[in-house]
Design an enzyme around this catalytic site. Sequence first.
Site, mmCIF file in Angstrom:
data_model
loop_
_atom_site.group_PDB
_atom_site.id
_atom_site.type_symbol
_atom_site.label_atom_id
_atom_site.label_comp_id
_atom_site.label_asym_id
_atom_site.label_seq_id
_atom_site.Cartn_x
_atom_site.Cartn_y
_atom_site.Cartn_z
ATOM 1 C CE LYS A 1 -13.421 11.594 2.638
ATOM 2 N NZ LYS A 1 -13.703 10.352 1.477
ATOM 3 C CD GLU B 1 -16.882 11.901 0.254
ATOM 4 O OE1 GLU B 1 -15.906 11.771 0.938
ATOM 5 O OE2 GLU B 1 -16.986 10.902 -0.474
ATOM 6 C CE LYS C 1 -14.562 13.275 -2.351
ATOM 7 N NZ LYS C 1 -13.596 12.357 -2.028
ATOM 8 N NE ARG D 1 -2.857 -1.165 3.590
ATOM 9 C CZ ARG D 1 -2.384 -2.346 4.264
ATOM 10 N NH1 ARG D 1 -3.247 -3.183 3.354
ATOM 11 N NH2 ARG D 1 -1.208 -2.444 5.561
HETATM 12 C C1 5MM Z 1 -16.770 8.200 -2.544
HETATM 13 O O1 5MM Z 1 -15.446 7.515 -2.447
HETATM 14 C C2 5MM Z 1 -14.754 9.046 -2.025
HETATM 15 C C3 5MM Z 1 -14.086 9.584 -3.183
HETATM 16 O O2 5MM Z 1 -13.433 8.925 -4.595
HETATM 17 P P1 5MM Z 1 -14.151 8.079 -5.344
HETATM 18 O O3 5MM Z 1 -14.293 8.955 -6.131
HETATM 19 O O4 5MM Z 1 -13.605 6.811 -6.120
HETATM 20 O O5 5MM Z 1 -16.080 8.047 -5.288
HETATM 21 C C4 5MM Z 1 -12.885 8.571 -1.342
HETATM 22 O O6 5MM Z 1 -13.014 9.664 -0.609
HETATM 23 C C5 5MM Z 1 -13.528 7.488 -0.268
HETATM 24 O O7 5MM Z 1 -14.498 8.295 1.216
HETATM 25 C C6 5MM Z 1 -11.956 6.969 -0.258
HETATM 26 O O8 5MM Z 1 -11.744 6.377 -0.422
HETATM 27 C C7 5MM Z 1 -12.439 6.151 1.421
HETATM 28 O O9 5MM Z 1 -13.662 5.040 1.309
HETATM 29 P P2 5MM Z 1 -13.800 3.532 2.398
HETATM 30 O O10 5MM Z 1 -14.380 3.280 1.282
HETATM 31 O O11 5MM Z 1 -12.493 3.049 2.009
HETATM 32 O O12 5MM Z 1 -13.819 3.985 3.748
#
Ligand code: 5MM
Length: 354
Positions: free
Chosen positions: A136, A177, A219, A46
């Site tokens: 965020k 968001e 967002k 990662r």
């Molecule tokens: C909706 O997910 C956020 C924006 O990503 P996409 O453009 O792929 O939709 C993203 O920032 C999300 O909040 C993070 O990847 C964390 O997601 P998880 O599911 O790991 O909590």
Amino acid sequence: MMLRGLEATARTLVANGKGILAADETIGTITRRFERLKIESNAESRRTYRELLFTAPEASSFISGAILHDETIRQLGSDGTRLPDLLLDRGIIPGIKVDLGVKRLANTEGEMVAEGLDGLADRLNEYRSFGAQFAKWRAVIRIDERLPTRKCIVANAHALARYAAICQEGGFVPIVEPDVLMDGPHTLDRCAEITGQTLHSVFDELSRQDVSLEGMLLKPNMVVAGTACPTQASITEVAAATLRCLQRHVPAAVPGIVFLSGGQSDLKATAHLNSINLMDGPKPWKLSFSFGRALQDRALATWRGNKAHWIDAQRIFIHRARNNAAATLGKYTPSFENEIRQPSDTFVSTDEDD
Ligand code: 5MM
């Protein structure tokens, strides 16, 4: 003084022709994405992948900030530099995901609320020491025939506003968001209705918590038909519905709206962003991106954990970043996609589980 600093950071994150890289996938999410491509997921793989993204040549021409996960902000790059410092050295502002994920909301039929307010001020103090300047928090709203309930919208809006207030008091720009999911057969109109209700509730709660609108970013999802809806909207229909919803519900004091991609194909997300920016009518905020999958999916599928593909993967990541940066200015055309070799012309995000 603090508020002026927040406003300056928020404006820098939506500087002309730039957007945000969301690289804050939780370990569970990135592991699922790695495993689909047969990439082993461990702290080292990662770290390597995030370093590939953060050190891509020219990234700062198109990327203003990057959202990191708690694991990533503590990791060191291959030369021993902390990953957030690698970003700062390149002129990219590090940010941090601070919600602790979604949990079942009591007294609902499986609706969710994002948690993580307890101890948030202390966590922000530590993240500040790593160089993070913005944060965020993602709330998830699901649509079906009977959902979302008012209770779910209000609980998530309240948590988003409390998070935003704590961030601003701690000197962090909050990215707020509220993610109305694309999953399901709902129509474009239904998405517009629920996104509108959600944004209305979010700004009501932000006002109640005295959050400075000038020192935050929104967002949201774009207004799209559900993935299983038989009638999918055109690019311009999505753009018109999205802009109309934002005009009705987002105050002009907010400096920027940075969309999530939400599982749209990367090319569609770019085309939608471009079309939104080309729409007539009032657009008092910068309209940019904070994409995760739509920026990363092709690059990840190219890298596949193989060092030999590092440079190609970086080029593909920069290609998407450049095209999305053009879309923030309404200057993208599909012909830009032909400028470098793509692994697949019909590439679509494979993620349907988050
Ligand atoms: C909706 O997910 C956020 C924006 O990503 P996409 O453009 O792929 O939709 C993203 O920032 C999300 O909040 C993070 O990847 C964390 O997601 P998880 O599911 O790991 O909590």
